[in-house]
Design a protein around this motif. Sequence first.
Motif, PDB file in Angstrom:
ATOM      1  N   SER A  21      20.222  11.551 -40.019  1.00  0.00           N
ATOM      2  CA  SER A  21      19.909  12.656 -41.004  1.00  0.00           C
ATOM      3  C   SER A  21      20.449  12.777 -42.000  1.00  0.00           C
ATOM      4  CB  SER A  21      20.771  14.538 -40.520  1.00  0.00           C
ATOM      5  OG  SER A  21      19.984  14.493 -39.167  1.00  0.00           O
ATOM      6  N   MET A  22      21.748  12.104 -42.897  1.00  0.00           N
ATOM      7  CA  MET A  22      22.699  12.194 -44.105  1.00  0.00           C
ATOM      8  C   MET A  22      23.784  10.835 -43.294  1.00  0.00           C
ATOM      9  SD  MET A  22      23.871  16.204 -45.011  1.00  0.00           S
ATOM     10  CE  MET A  22      24.844  15.881 -43.675  1.00  0.00           C
ATOM     11  N   LEU A  23      23.329   9.827 -44.574  1.00  0.00           N
ATOM     12  CA  LEU A  23      23.746   8.728 -45.466  1.00  0.00           C
ATOM     13  C   LEU A  23      24.571   8.857 -46.226  1.00  0.00           C
ATOM     14  CD1 LEU A  23      21.480   5.708 -45.081  1.00  0.00           C
ATOM     15  CD2 LEU A  23      22.914   5.832 -46.664  1.00  0.00           C
ATOM     16  N   VAL A  49      23.383   7.303 -29.613  1.00  0.00           N
ATOM     17  CA  VAL A  49      23.493   8.237 -30.245  1.00  0.00           C
ATOM     18  C   VAL A  49      23.104   9.319 -30.315  1.00  0.00           C
ATOM     19  CG1 VAL A  49      25.273   9.999 -31.516  1.00  0.00           C
ATOM     20  CG2 VAL A  49      25.843   7.787 -30.238  1.00  0.00           C
ATOM     21  N   ALA A  50      21.477   9.416 -31.374  1.00  0.00           N
ATOM     22  CA  ALA A  50      20.890  10.029 -31.778  1.00  0.00           C
ATOM     23  C   ALA A  50      19.363  10.521 -30.413  1.00  0.00           C
ATOM     24  CB  ALA A  50      19.875   8.882 -33.003  1.00  0.00           C
ATOM     25  N   ALA A  51      19.122   9.225 -29.580  1.00  0.00           N
ATOM     26  CA  ALA A  51      18.345   9.767 -28.553  1.00  0.00           C
ATOM     27  C   ALA A  51      18.982  10.678 -27.733  1.00  0.00           C
ATOM     28  CB  ALA A  51      17.661   7.973 -27.931  1.00  0.00           C
ATOM     29  N   THR A  52      20.359  10.155 -27.627  1.00  0.00           N
ATOM     30  CA  THR A  52      20.308  11.540 -25.768  1.00  0.00           C
ATOM     31  C   THR A  52      20.891  12.362 -26.908  1.00  0.00           C
ATOM     32  OG1 THR A  52      22.549  10.211 -26.509  1.00  0.00           O
ATOM     33  CG2 THR A  52      22.381   9.398 -24.598  1.00  0.00           C
ATOM     34  N   ASN A  53      21.493  12.333 -27.610  1.00  0.00           N
ATOM     35  CA  ASN A  53      21.590  13.985 -28.506  1.00  0.00           C
ATOM     36  C   ASN A  53      20.413  14.313 -30.159  1.00  0.00           C
ATOM     37  OD1 ASN A  53      24.197  14.082 -27.295  1.00  0.00           O
ATOM     38  ND2 ASN A  53      24.003  11.824 -28.496  1.00  0.00           N
ATOM     39  N   PRO A  54      19.036  14.542 -28.852  1.00  0.00           N
ATOM     40  CA  PRO A  54      18.243  14.676 -30.676  1.00  0.00           C
ATOM     41  C   PRO A  54      18.097  16.151 -31.702  1.00  0.00           C
ATOM     42  CG  PRO A  54      17.496  15.444 -28.571  1.00  0.00           C
ATOM     43  CD  PRO A  54      18.960  15.270 -28.288  1.00  0.00           C
ATOM     44  N   GLU A  55      19.307  16.904 -30.788  1.00  0.00           N
ATOM     45  CA  GLU A  55      19.384  18.318 -31.714  1.00  0.00           C
ATOM     46  C   GLU A  55      20.908  18.226 -32.738  1.00  0.00           C
ATOM     47  OE1 GLU A  55      17.385  20.572 -31.849  1.00  0.00           O
ATOM     48  OE2 GLU A  55      16.907  19.490 -30.351  1.00  0.00           O
ATOM     49  N   LEU A  56      21.745  16.848 -32.392  1.00  0.00           N
ATOM     50  CA  LEU A  56      22.644  16.538 -33.286  1.00  0.00           C
ATOM     51  C   LEU A  56      22.142  15.463 -34.121  1.00  0.00           C
ATOM     52  CD1 LEU A  56      25.777  17.300 -33.174  1.00  0.00           C
ATOM     53  CD2 LEU A  56      25.647  14.544 -32.528  1.00  0.00           C
ATOM     54  N   PRO A  57      22.840  16.113 -35.587  1.00  0.00           N
ATOM     55  CA  PRO A  57      22.322  16.134 -36.999  1.00  0.00           C
ATOM     56  C   PRO A  57      23.516  14.475 -36.525  1.00  0.00           C
ATOM     57  CG  PRO A  57      22.948  17.859 -37.332  1.00  0.00           C
ATOM     58  CD  PRO A  57      23.156  17.896 -36.062  1.00  0.00           C
ATOM     59  N   ILE A  58      23.139  13.499 -37.537  1.00  0.00           N
ATOM     60  CA  ILE A  58      24.540  12.170 -37.510  1.00  0.00           C
ATOM     61  C   ILE A  58      24.218  11.952 -39.038  1.00  0.00           C
ATOM     62  CG2 ILE A  58      24.981  10.436 -36.913  1.00  0.00           C
ATOM     63  CD1 ILE A  58      22.918   9.928 -34.647  1.00  0.00           C
ATOM     64  N   ILE A  90      27.771  18.267 -35.615  1.00  0.00           N
ATOM     65  CA  ILE A  90      27.442  17.484 -36.314  1.00  0.00           C
ATOM     66  C   ILE A  90      28.267  16.113 -35.801  1.00  0.00           C
ATOM     67  CG2 ILE A  90      29.003  17.895 -38.506  1.00  0.00           C
ATOM     68  CD1 ILE A  90      26.436  16.821 -40.151  1.00  0.00           C
ATOM     69  N   ALA A  91      27.513  15.026 -35.704  1.00  0.00           N
ATOM     70  CA  ALA A  91      28.166  13.454 -35.630  1.00  0.00           C
ATOM     71  C   ALA A  91      28.573  13.211 -37.136  1.00  0.00           C
ATOM     72  CB  ALA A  91      27.566  12.826 -34.743  1.00  0.00           C
ATOM     73  N   ALA A  92      29.511  12.085 -36.856  1.00  0.00           N
ATOM     74  CA  ALA A  92      29.786  11.256 -38.176  1.00  0.00           C
ATOM     75  C   ALA A  92      30.347   9.575 -37.892  1.00  0.00           C
ATOM     76  CB  ALA A  92      30.789  11.876 -39.400  1.00  0.00           C
ATOM     77  N   LEU A  93      29.350   8.737 -38.066  1.00  0.00           N
ATOM     78  CA  LEU A  93      29.211   7.432 -37.741  1.00  0.00           C
ATOM     79  C   LEU A  93      29.191   6.413 -38.529  1.00  0.00           C
ATOM     80  CD1 LEU A  93      27.831   7.704 -33.393  1.00  0.00           C
ATOM     81  CD2 LEU A  93      29.935   7.001 -34.143  1.00  0.00           C
ATOM     82  N   GLN A  94      29.573   4.975 -38.712  1.00  0.00           N
ATOM     83  CA  GLN A  94      29.803   4.682 -39.931  1.00  0.00           C
ATOM     84  C   GLN A  94      28.161   3.405 -38.691  1.00  0.00           C
ATOM     85  OE1 GLN A  94      33.449   1.812 -39.467  1.00  0.00           O
ATOM     86  NE2 GLN A  94      32.861   2.497 -41.885  1.00  0.00           N
ATOM     87  N   VAL A  95      27.486   2.591 -39.442  1.00  0.00           N
ATOM     88  CA  VAL A  95      26.023   1.666 -38.660  1.00  0.00           C
ATOM     89  C   VAL A  95      27.097   0.719 -38.648  1.00  0.00           C
ATOM     90  CG1 VAL A  95      24.805   0.118 -39.709  1.00  0.00           C
ATOM     91  CG2 VAL A  95      24.919   2.547 -40.834  1.00  0.00           C
ATOM     92  N   ALA A  96      28.364   0.611 -38.942  1.00  0.00           N
ATOM     93  CA  ALA A  96      29.043  -0.939 -38.063  1.00  0.00           C
ATOM     94  C   ALA A  96      31.117  -0.470 -38.653  1.00  0.00           C
ATOM     95  CB  ALA A  96      29.225  -2.259 -38.519  1.00  0.00           C
ATOM     96  N   ASN A  97      31.323  -1.014 -37.859  1.00  0.00           N
ATOM     97  CA  ASN A  97      33.113  -0.920 -38.536  1.00  0.00           C
ATOM     98  C   ASN A  97      33.068  -1.715 -39.769  1.00  0.00           C
ATOM     99  OD1 ASN A  97      35.305  -1.342 -38.626  1.00  0.00           O
ATOM    100  ND2 ASN A  97      35.803   0.695 -38.400  1.00  0.00           N
ATOM    101  N   THR A  98      34.269  -1.564 -40.877  1.00  0.00           N
ATOM    102  CA  THR A  98      33.814  -2.412 -42.116  1.00  0.00           C
ATOM    103  C   THR A  98      35.227  -3.084 -42.218  1.00  0.00           C
ATOM    104  OG1 THR A  98      34.813  -0.885 -43.313  1.00  0.00           O
ATOM    105  CG2 THR A  98      32.279  -1.021 -43.742  1.00  0.00           C
TER     106      THR A  98
END
Lengths: 81, 370
Positions: B189-191, B162-171, B143-151
């Motif tokens: 995948s989760m927000l 990231v989603a396009a290059t790692n299609p199997e990896l939930p973000i 699983i990956a964890a990323l912010q939409v943008a740094n706060t």
Amino acid sequence: MEPQVWLDERGRRCPLPIIALNRAAMEQPAGTVIALISDDPAAKFDVPAWCRIKNATFLGESPVDDGGDGLVFQIMVDSAN
Amino acid sequence: MARIWHPPAGLLDGMGGQPLPSVVATAMAAAAAQGWADPRRLHHAGRQAGALLDAARSSIANNLSMAAGMAITTEEIYFTSGVAAAQAFALDGYPGPLALGSVETTALLDLGEVRPATQIVGVDAYGRIDAEAFHQAAATAAIAALQVANTEVGTCQPIELVAATNPELPILMDASQAIGRIPLPQGWSMLTAGARDWAGPAGVAILVVRHDVRWLPPINADRGWLGGFPDIAGAVGAATALEALMNEQVPLAQQAHADIELLRAGIVSGLTDVEVLGDPVWRLPHILNFSVLYVSGEALVTELDKRGFAVASGSACVADHARPSHVLAAMGAYTGGNIRISLPLGCATETVENFLKVLPSAVAAVRADI
């Protein structure tokens, strides 16, 4: 390269070590190597960043010889300073 | 339509909080009066509380669908008490190695630290992750964890890449400060997000789990509330505040974007020895971060406060742990004399103009003091 100027800023917090570094860099000709000794936790980040902003060359950091707190940062004054 | 946000003049630390809009406070008071019972009970008062909670959840699903540019169902929304709690629940329900960026929140980095085989990927000078390095880390991540943008600095992360290059990896995507400010990227995948970010109440956050994600709730989620007794007034306040923001999303974002442009230009032209940080273009509309050389962040924040302006700082002298912001450190930015601006909702352009008028003299006063 042996530093020509030593600045011992231990016990002083941001922005004082950077102000001392800037003052020394302005007084020295291009090519001068300055060693700054600092135990400010921000110095590890701010000395390289100051070098980037001010076109000085960051030569590296090393522990102080006597094994005490702090790091020795070495920079080289650039001609554009 | 009259704006509902009335931040105090001089407030340039919206992330630090802003007054609750009166329509939100009113909705919360009404919900507290009617929704005091346990929403799981079958009696009248219980059903009344349950209906309020369900309506809030459904309203958030509708408005979040608008923000996310895709249909999100009510069942995909969970409430909890804060973003860090939402992230902990998300990760607890999804075992395996985590890949995350070095500028994620300290709470998320702490969660990563106690998890086996976590990989932390570095960032560039704007604070954006290296997508190639992230792709390599993703090869062994669950699983990956990323912010939409740094706060802190506003820079957007390349979520869609990231989603396009790692299609199997939930973000697991933290949309803090981004919901209602910019269209959200696709591919998550989760927000997570906190209601305080859209001028809602403290103590309410959401976790959204897409229906096709193999996530097991780590604890029972009664009526969509994870952890603790449901805060019905809080959920209603969160829904009311999000609805209000989504109704005015576009004009608010346009104004904030222009005001930050004004600030960026004015800071560069009005000060010497200053570095403005973060991506000037691909960013959140309302956030700006800059460092002023040869001043202490603490002294500058105090000097600006004396002149009527509330700002935050990532400098070591302002932090409670005496270390500079890990975000600034990861970017290789200058951390001293740091100022973080986040425009509150409803911030007047005059506040920004007046700030630019006093900033040079505030910096001069602090420099003269040393």
